[in-house]
Design a protein around this motif. Structure first.
Motif, PDB file in Angstrom:
ATOM      1  N   VAL A 156      11.517 -19.657 -15.597  1.00 38.49           N
ATOM      2  CA  VAL A 156      12.675 -20.058 -15.754  1.00 38.49           C
ATOM      3  C   VAL A 156      13.559 -20.838 -14.825  1.00 38.49           C
ATOM      4  O   VAL A 156      14.270 -21.821 -15.008  1.00 38.49           O
ATOM      5  N   ALA A 157      13.085 -20.483 -13.489  1.00 42.95           N
ATOM      6  CA  ALA A 157      13.589 -21.350 -12.398  1.00 42.95           C
ATOM      7  C   ALA A 157      13.313 -22.865 -12.580  1.00 42.95           C
ATOM      8  O   ALA A 157      14.166 -23.594 -12.178  1.00 42.95           O
ATOM      9  N   ALA A 203      23.205  -2.583 -12.308  1.00 41.29           N
ATOM     10  CA  ALA A 203      22.179  -3.188 -11.370  1.00 41.29           C
ATOM     11  C   ALA A 203      21.063  -3.769 -11.924  1.00 41.29           C
ATOM     12  O   ALA A 203      20.281  -4.584 -11.425  1.00 41.29           O
ATOM     13  N   GLY A 204      20.685  -3.600 -13.173  1.00 35.97           N
ATOM     14  CA  GLY A 204      19.797  -4.424 -14.046  1.00 35.97           C
ATOM     15  C   GLY A 204      19.677  -5.849 -13.606  1.00 35.97           C
ATOM     16  O   GLY A 204      19.001  -6.616 -13.237  1.00 35.97           O
ATOM     17  N   GLU A 205      21.074  -6.291 -13.969  1.00 37.20           N
ATOM     18  CA  GLU A 205      21.272  -7.800 -13.999  1.00 37.20           C
ATOM     19  C   GLU A 205      21.409  -8.207 -12.500  1.00 37.20           C
ATOM     20  O   GLU A 205      21.125  -9.516 -12.253  1.00 37.20           O
ATOM     21  N   ARG A 206      21.650  -7.362 -11.588  1.00 37.50           N
ATOM     22  CA  ARG A 206      21.776  -7.844 -10.169  1.00 37.50           C
ATOM     23  C   ARG A 206      20.307  -8.025  -9.775  1.00 37.50           C
ATOM     24  O   ARG A 206      19.989  -9.111  -8.975  1.00 37.50           O
ATOM     25  N   ILE A 207      19.453  -7.205 -10.302  1.00 40.02           N
ATOM     26  CA  ILE A 207      17.927  -7.547  -9.717  1.00 40.02           C
ATOM     27  C   ILE A 207      17.596  -8.928 -10.164  1.00 40.02           C
ATOM     28  O   ILE A 207      17.032  -9.752  -9.634  1.00 40.02           O
ATOM     29  N   SER A 208      17.896  -9.406 -11.642  1.00 39.77           N
ATOM     30  CA  SER A 208      17.238 -10.636 -11.910  1.00 39.77           C
ATOM     31  C   SER A 208      17.791 -11.706 -11.300  1.00 39.77           C
ATOM     32  O   SER A 208      17.411 -12.771 -11.296  1.00 39.77           O
ATOM     33  N   MET A 209      19.421 -11.513 -11.186  1.00 42.13           N
ATOM     34  CA  MET A 209      20.077 -12.545 -10.624  1.00 42.13           C
ATOM     35  C   MET A 209      19.615 -13.085  -9.196  1.00 42.13           C
ATOM     36  O   MET A 209      19.236 -14.166  -8.854  1.00 42.13           O
ATOM     37  N   ALA A 210      19.339 -11.933  -8.380  1.00 44.11           N
ATOM     38  CA  ALA A 210      18.755 -12.366  -7.104  1.00 44.11           C
ATOM     39  C   ALA A 210      17.423 -12.851  -7.065  1.00 44.11           C
ATOM     40  O   ALA A 210      17.280 -13.822  -6.325  1.00 44.11           O
ATOM     41  N   LEU A 211      16.605 -12.398  -7.900  1.00 41.60           N
ATOM     42  CA  LEU A 211      15.168 -12.946  -8.121  1.00 41.60           C
ATOM     43  C   LEU A 211      15.111 -14.070  -8.425  1.00 41.60           C
ATOM     44  O   LEU A 211      14.385 -15.259  -8.004  1.00 41.60           O
ATOM     45  N   MET A 238      16.313 -16.698  -5.555  1.00 36.89           N
ATOM     46  CA  MET A 238      15.223 -16.928  -4.656  1.00 36.89           C
ATOM     47  C   MET A 238      14.144 -17.980  -5.268  1.00 36.89           C
ATOM     48  O   MET A 238      13.614 -18.724  -4.623  1.00 36.89           O
ATOM     49  N   ALA A 239      13.738 -17.726  -6.461  1.00 33.62           N
ATOM     50  CA  ALA A 239      12.777 -18.638  -7.031  1.00 33.62           C
ATOM     51  C   ALA A 239      13.287 -20.127  -7.313  1.00 33.62           C
ATOM     52  O   ALA A 239      12.704 -20.916  -7.007  1.00 33.62           O
ATOM     53  N   ILE A 240      14.548 -20.321  -7.532  1.00 32.98           N
ATOM     54  CA  ILE A 240      15.204 -21.565  -7.494  1.00 32.98           C
ATOM     55  C   ILE A 240      15.266 -22.344  -6.135  1.00 32.98           C
ATOM     56  O   ILE A 240      14.811 -23.291  -6.000  1.00 32.98           O
ATOM     57  N   ASN A 241      15.378 -21.481  -5.139  1.00 38.47           N
ATOM     58  CA  ASN A 241      15.469 -22.050  -3.786  1.00 38.47           C
ATOM     59  C   ASN A 241      14.148 -22.320  -3.287  1.00 38.47           C
ATOM     60  O   ASN A 241      14.021 -23.156  -2.702  1.00 38.47           O
TER      61      ASN A 241
END
Ligand code: ADP
Ligand code: ASP
Ligand code: MG
Length: 448
Positions: A42-43, A92-100, A103-106
């Motif tokens: 996705v990133a 909390a579920g969506e907070r995990i995927s948004m941060a990961l 990170m991947a995009i960066n």
């Protein structure tokens, strides 16, 4: 396939949305980000969209079946979780995927910042578990875009304005987050990325020969979503129609063109006027396993009793779907009233009804979660004699017993035993010649 009231060519849509700098909102569902590989895939896609010169806002769902797993966990801890704590947990579920994903995009050389629903300005009412968006103030998202970042927003969640409580929008609500942000940011398009190539004439997990729809009017899509086709959250379709947001539903696993859900004809997309319509009336078949059937047995057959029952249900914040009242059993002066409601609202509704039993004077309540609803959607059903005949003959040929029936101008719905639902969907899909030539691809997800 049935078309919106005026014809639009998919290539025209692509050309219109291919202007130089666009603001695109991309929403990725749980199956698209189910593991680290998915997040990286996705990133890359997001980075490509930004490199092509677009401003990109991404809305993500929780990874895979995380939301269901969190619900299971809570159920192991208590059978009466406070709604407020349930929202703290599920958000909390969506907070995990948004941060990961950030990170991947960066890592892939673009810059991204993630935001919770509240940080993104998603203001909701205070009904935990099914909060409604009342305002969107995406100034932090706008600032992030102005600084050249990809903005990533946790789907499905918001915050009340005065008490700053965390809320969630209800299952599948990330679609609605995406459309609400697209409307508030005046995005050019809202892309809903999922695990199938678009919207089909039936759920491809049930009907492998379902046909992909290239474009569908928001009215038809509203009806499909309201009837349980979970490809799009109902409120996202309503929101998109109200604010004229063009939706493109497509797979995150392929580059295929998906399905365009067209807002009203006078909105952003220029519709070619005067193109003759040759439209078959049927749009598709939807099914729904998320409802339970309640029968209030032995209701005194006098004016005011149905009103009393449904007032009790409304106070419990339950959404009633189908309602059937039988003729009163001869000589008893009593009747049965059956209705369906979402399983998740069943417990509260039953508690409220039981409390009102002495006052209303009914005899008992039956509750059955083992039911499923099938709906055939299409324009002008009532004015086409033969539709109901074909419909009920197909069910009878397939040996399907029907519990409840409701019809409208654009829909016939029946409730059957849950175990017969898939067979019923396939029988109706075939009877109305909706089967296509190719097998529909389901790329991922568990269908949970
Ligand atoms: P996401 O996690 O991306 O939000 P969902 O599971 O909510 O995905 O929705 C996608 C699923 O919707 C598909 O995998 C498919 O099983 C189901 N679905 C139900 N009805 C339809 C339909 N008419 N067309 C396409 N998919 C449908
Ligand atoms: N994660 C939430 C759910 O599973 C919201 C969503 O995916 O849209 O329902
Ligand atoms: Mg969904």
């Amino acid at each position: 396939m049935s078309l919106p009231t005026t014809e639009v060519k998919t290539e025209d849509l692509t050309a219109q949305t291919a202007k130089t700098k666009q603001l695109i909102v991309q929403k990725f569902g749980g199956s698209s980000v189910s593991d680290a590989e998915g997040i990286k895939r996705v990133a890359r896609r997001v980075v490509d969209a930004q490199k092509a010169g677009n401003e990109v806002v991404v809305v993500v769902s929780a990874m895979g079946d995380t939301t269901d797993e969190l619900l299971d966990l809570a159920a192991q801890v208590t059978d009466s979780a406070p709604a407020r704590e349930m929202d703290m947990l599920l958000s909390a579920g969506e907070r995990i995927s948004m941060a990961l994903l950030a990170m991947a995009i960066n890592k892939f050389g673009a810059s991204a910042q993630s935001f919770t629903g509240s940080q993104a300005g998603m203001i909701t009412d205070g009904i935990h578990g099914k909060a409604r968006i009342i305002d969107v103030d995406p100034h932090r998202i706008r600032t992030a875009l102005d600084k050249g970042h990809v903005a990533i927003v946790a789907g499905f969640q918001g915050m009340t304005r005065s008490t700053r409580e965390i809320t969630t929008l209800g299952r599948g609500g990330s679609d609605t987050t995406a459309v609400a942000l697209a409307a508030a940011l005046e995005a050019d398009v809202c892309e809903i990325y999922t695990d199938v190539d678009g919207i089909y004439t039936a759920d491809p997990r049930v009907v492998s020969t379902a046909t992909k729809i290239d474009r569908i009017s928001s009215e038809e899509m509203l009806e499909l979503a309201a009837s349980g086709a979970k490809i799009l959250h109902l409120r996202c379709v309503e929101y998109a129609r109200r604010f004229g947001v063009p939706l493109h539903v497509r797979s995150s696993f392929s580059q295929n063109e998906g399905t365009w859900v067209l807002p009203s004809a006078d909105d952003k997309i220029t519709i070619q006027e005067g193109v003759a319509l040759e439209q078959p009336i049927i749009s598709g078949v939807a099914h729904d396993r998320s409802e339970a059937k309640v029968t209030v047995v032995g209701v005194p057959d006098i004016p005011g009793k149905a009103a009393a029952i449904f007032q009790v249900i409304a106070k419990a914040h339950s959404n009633i779907d189908m309602i059937v009242q039988n003729v009163s059993t001869h000589g008893t002066g009593r009747t049965d009233i059956s209705f369906t409601l979402p399983i998740v609202e069943g417990a509260d509704a039953l508690t409220a009804l039981r409390a009102a039993q002495p006052e209303i004077g009914f005899e008992s309540i039956e509750y059955n979660e083992n039911v499923g609803k099938l709906s055939l959607i299409g324009a002008g059903m009532r004015s086409h004699p033969g539709v109901s005949a074909t419909f009920f003959k197909a069910l009878s040929d397939a040996g399907i017993n029907i519990n409840m029936i409701s019809t409208s101008e654009i829909r016939i719905s029946v409730v059957t035993h849950a175990d017969l639902l898939d067979d019923a969907v396939r029988a109706i899909h075939k009877a109305f010649d909706l089967d296509g030539d190719a097998e529909a691809t389901v790329y991922g997800g568990t269908g949970r």
